[in-house]
Each structure stands twice: as C-alpha cells, then as structure tokens.
Enzyme design. Sequence first.
Site, PDB file in Angstrom:
ATOM      1  N   ASP A  60       2.652  10.678  -4.931  1.00 54.41           N
ATOM      2  CA  ASP A  60       2.147  10.311  -3.606  1.00 54.41           C
ATOM      3  C   ASP A  60       0.891   9.449  -3.784  1.00 54.41           C
ATOM      4  O   ASP A  60      -0.102   9.904  -4.365  1.00 54.41           O
ATOM      5  CB  ASP A  60       1.820  11.587  -2.814  1.00 54.41           C
ATOM      6  CG  ASP A  60       1.375  11.275  -1.402  1.00 54.41           C
ATOM      7  OD1 ASP A  60       0.228  10.831  -1.244  1.00 54.41           O
ATOM      8  OD2 ASP A  60       2.149  11.463  -0.452  1.00 54.41           O
ATOM      9  N   THR A  93       1.557   4.914   2.107  1.00 51.41           N
ATOM     10  CA  THR A  93       0.240   4.819   1.448  1.00 51.41           C
ATOM     11  C   THR A  93       0.307   3.963   0.182  1.00 51.41           C
ATOM     12  O   THR A  93      -0.600   3.192  -0.091  1.00 51.41           O
ATOM     13  CB  THR A  93      -0.285   6.222   1.085  1.00 51.41           C
ATOM     14  OG1 THR A  93       0.738   6.926   0.390  1.00 51.41           O
ATOM     15  CG2 THR A  93      -0.666   7.002   2.308  1.00 51.41           C
ATOM     16  N   THR A  94       1.407   4.095  -0.573  1.00 53.14           N
ATOM     17  CA  THR A  94       1.542   3.299  -1.809  1.00 53.14           C
ATOM     18  C   THR A  94       1.762   1.831  -1.459  1.00 53.14           C
ATOM     19  O   THR A  94       1.132   0.948  -2.041  1.00 53.14           O
ATOM     20  CB  THR A  94       2.734   3.823  -2.646  1.00 53.14           C
ATOM     21  OG1 THR A  94       2.593   5.238  -2.792  1.00 53.14           O
ATOM     22  CG2 THR A  94       2.770   3.192  -4.008  1.00 53.14           C
ATOM     23  N   ASP A 393       4.540  14.162   4.566  1.00 53.55           N
ATOM     24  CA  ASP A 393       4.989  12.779   4.770  1.00 53.55           C
ATOM     25  C   ASP A 393       6.227  12.733   5.663  1.00 53.55           C
ATOM     26  O   ASP A 393       6.333  11.886   6.552  1.00 53.55           O
ATOM     27  CB  ASP A 393       5.321  12.127   3.417  1.00 53.55           C
ATOM     28  CG  ASP A 393       4.063  11.719   2.656  1.00 53.55           C
ATOM     29  OD1 ASP A 393       2.973  11.985   3.188  1.00 53.55           O
ATOM     30  OD2 ASP A 393       4.171  11.175   1.549  1.00 53.55           O
TER      31      ASP A 393
END
Length: 554
Positions: A60, A93-94, A393
Amino acid sequence: MQAPVMVLQQNTQREQGRKAQLGNVTAAKAIADIVRTTLGPRSMLKMLLDANGSIVLTNDGNAILREIDVTHPAAKSMIELSRTQDEEVGDGTTSVIILAGELLYAAIPFLEKQYHPTVIVRGYMKALEDAVKAVDDLCFPIEIKNREQMLRLVQSCIGTKFTHRFGTLISELALDAVLCVANDLGDGKMEVDIKKYAKIEKLPGGSLEDCEVLKGVMFSKDVVLPGRMKRKIENPRILLMDCPLEYKKGENQTNVEITKEEDWAALLKAEEEWIDQMCQMIIKFKPDLVVTEKGLSDLAAVYFARAGVTAIRRLRKTDNNRIARASGATIVHRASEIKESDIGTGAGLFEVKKVGDEYFTFIVDCKEPKACSVVLRGASKDVLNEVERNLHDAMGVARNVVQDPRLVPGGGAVEMAVAKALSDKASAIEGTESLPYLAVGEALEVIPRTLAQNCGANIIRTLTKLRAQHADGNDTFGIDGNLGTVVDMKVLGVWEPYAVKVQTFKTALESATLLLRIDDIVSGIQKKAGGPSAPRGPQIEDGENVDSERALAE
C-alpha cells in the site's frame, strides 16, 4: 568597496533558482521510484522496520510512505500527497505519487532551456482542465443496487492487493459495510461515513473465512456484575447515557467537617438515597440494558441487578454513538431527562461472548442498522493488519461509487485516452505553453508503462500496441496487469471509480505545479534558545559574562 551584508545566520543553508527546482524534482522522483514497483496486480511487497523494531509488510503506497523518515522538504510534501489522497478517496495513493514524480521529471528539459516556471505551470493547468473533460467523456453511470456489478468493481480495485487471492471475500465485506452505513439525504445525495460508523475489529485466531459484517455493533466490554447480570437478552430495550451513575463529587476540592458519629452515617445514607433515587428513575422505563460512557458505582450495579437490568460502564464515545445509530436509541445526559422515545428497541439480540481471553459484547440483528462492525479473523497480527489496510481501501472505493456512481475503464486505459486527447489538442495551443501541455500527455503514459514493467512484459512493444488501439478509437483498451497484454477493459471487467481517477489527476498536477513554483529553499533555521518561554536558570556572573550596564562604577 562595500562590505558584504550578512542577513541570514551563518549556519543557514540556502538554495536558489534552478538548483532549488532541480533538487525538488530529484527528491520527488526518488520518492516515486520507491513505490513504483507496488503498482498493479503483479506488485512487489515492501518490508519496513519501524522505530519499535516491528515489521510492516505491505504494498500500500500510503502505508509505505508513512513509515519512511525523510529530510528533504520536497520529499515530505510528496509523502503528504499520498496521505491527502488516502483521506479524500481512500485509493490511488501509489498512482498519485508515480504521476506527480513523472510530471516533475517531465519539466526538467524546460527548466534547463530556461523556461520560466510560470509558463510550465500554465501549460500544466490547461492540460488538467482538458484531462478532466476527457475523463468526463469516458465515464458511464453504474446502478448501485446491481450487487454483481458493484462487486466486480471493488474486486478490480483491490486486485492489486495482498487479499485478492481470497476471492471476493474482502469485496463483499466492504460492500456490505458501506451499504449498511449509507444514509440517503434526499436530492440524490448519499452520506457514507465509514470512519465513524463502520468500525473494523481485529481478532487474532480463526481463519479469514470467518470474517463477517455484523448487523449491529461489537465492542470489547463485559457486564458490570458478571455473576448476577444477564449475558444474553433477545429484543433488548437499550438505554444509552453519557453521565456518571455514581454519587456526584464536588466540582472543586470539598471538605466536610463531622463532629458526631451519626453525621457520618447520615452522609452515607444521603449518598445511598441519591443513587437509589437515580436508579429508580431509570428502572421505571424498564430497560433491559443500560450503557454509560462514565462510571457506574457498585451500589447502582446492585440496584440494577436486583431489577434484572444489565449494565455496561466506561464505553468509548464513538462506540456509544454507533450503538445509538444501530439500535435507534438516543443518548441521554441526565437520569431525570429520560423519555420513552429515548429507549432503543431496534436491536434483535444482546450477547456477551468470550473470544480468546477477552469478553466481547455483541448488539446485533438490528432492524435498520446504520452502523456496523466488521470482524476480521486471521492467523497473525501481520496478516490482520494487511487485511485491514486492504479492507479500508475497498471500503473507500465502494463509498466513492455510492456517492458518485460513475465508472471509467482501468488498466491504464484512461491515462492513455487522456494522453491521446491532449496530443490532439496540443497543436491548437499557442505560444510556449504548448510544449509543457504536451509533456503532461506523455507523463500520463507512466501508469500503463509501469503496469507493463511490473509484470515483466516488453514495455516498448506493449505500449506501441496500446497507442495503436487508441489511435483507432478503442478508448477502453488497457493493459492486463497479470499477463502484460493489451486487452479491452470492458471484456476483462476492470473498472475504476470516476472520483478516484479525477482526484488522482488533480492532486498530482496541482502538487507538481506547487513544487515547480518553489525557487528558494532556506534550511537550518533554528528557534532561539533563549526565547520568552525558555526557562531561565540561575545566572552566575564571574567577571566574563557580567552585564556592563549593571556593573558598579569603581
């Protein structure tokens, strides 16, 4: 010749102009390279050792960057970026870190050619407007009540995570939890507060198949008098309070002077009578379960036990709010203010069970629970922590779709389609802004390129095929993250929420423009040690540090 003027302290470091901008770009690119391999279903895991010596295993992006300690201010800004994305939409987020790093890297040639940062920023912001319009053209609505379609969407979003090997388990948990706490506000608006009303409880032991979403609330508490109070009640009448059910203490320090022994007995009797009176006020409404956030005295517990009322004390405010929402009760602030309408009758079962070494209270089978607890079971704490991150998520994705039921194709299809749209429009942009505008389109290709790279495909051939498909007008073609082949995302069934994709573009572009506009970095500024708040020790004057104005004239 004029002597040089020192404005800043000598230990202060200062970087200006191109050096500062290139330093920021390099730092942002370094952060992006850390999480680059964690994108897509064939992603790698990162093993992090935190300050306490415990190990974190995750892919994550936000969890990785949260554990990393960096010193460069631009790198800190990038890490803040993933936290913002996680809070706003809970996913992507990545992607946002990789995209922001690539956008800054794309600006290096312009900075070296002495382009003014404002020109680059203007080109980037025009590209953002057109990118959002292109995503609007690609998106299509989804029916929230179609469970199969919703499950497929959530599954495709957590397909990159550790838990995708357990089938649709996490997707079903996330979807059930979100639909449970969803509250229709009218006008087509939905309120979904998963932070307050969907609590994740981790219980080591059992297997992952034992995970479930309770139609109600669970918390780690036992009844006040275990031997004398019931631990199982069907269709309970629940009373919730946030005041202490014990003798009221004085606001400040209270002193009582007693001269006779009888006065002490009278004082104790007054205390008992006051507690008795308060308990009778509560018992009058025939509750089966009384829950208070504050203390409950032993005497009050005895009165409740005699009346057949079960009591729980010192419950957290958040848990009390969730019980209120699940059972339909209203939290009361004083015993004298209780009304019949405050009693919650929506719960079907109250039960206290022992799981492992601890007792847990379950208030479940609620008629219309607008709050829920998600119980996670697993072999070890490491597994449970990773499952919790994945579930968070997945719940974020489900919440976004419930609030804004629009989808776009995944697998880098949107990025490629937007890149093509920007390259088509770049010729219409006048002046020097057209080159930075075009560079945004090229930078967006980093997402499909990274997907292909992470599953070991031939990057150049795969991207050429993908560009050819989009040139023919096949906007839904993307990269299969498992095999690295170019496929139609409609056929593969990989979708992403519109809100996540648009937020990713906005956050990445706006942060890139913010970092490009920095032309001066001053570091090494220290707070003055002898500030007004600093404690001053005894001062010893030994002739060297004597105050000249206070020295006596000889």
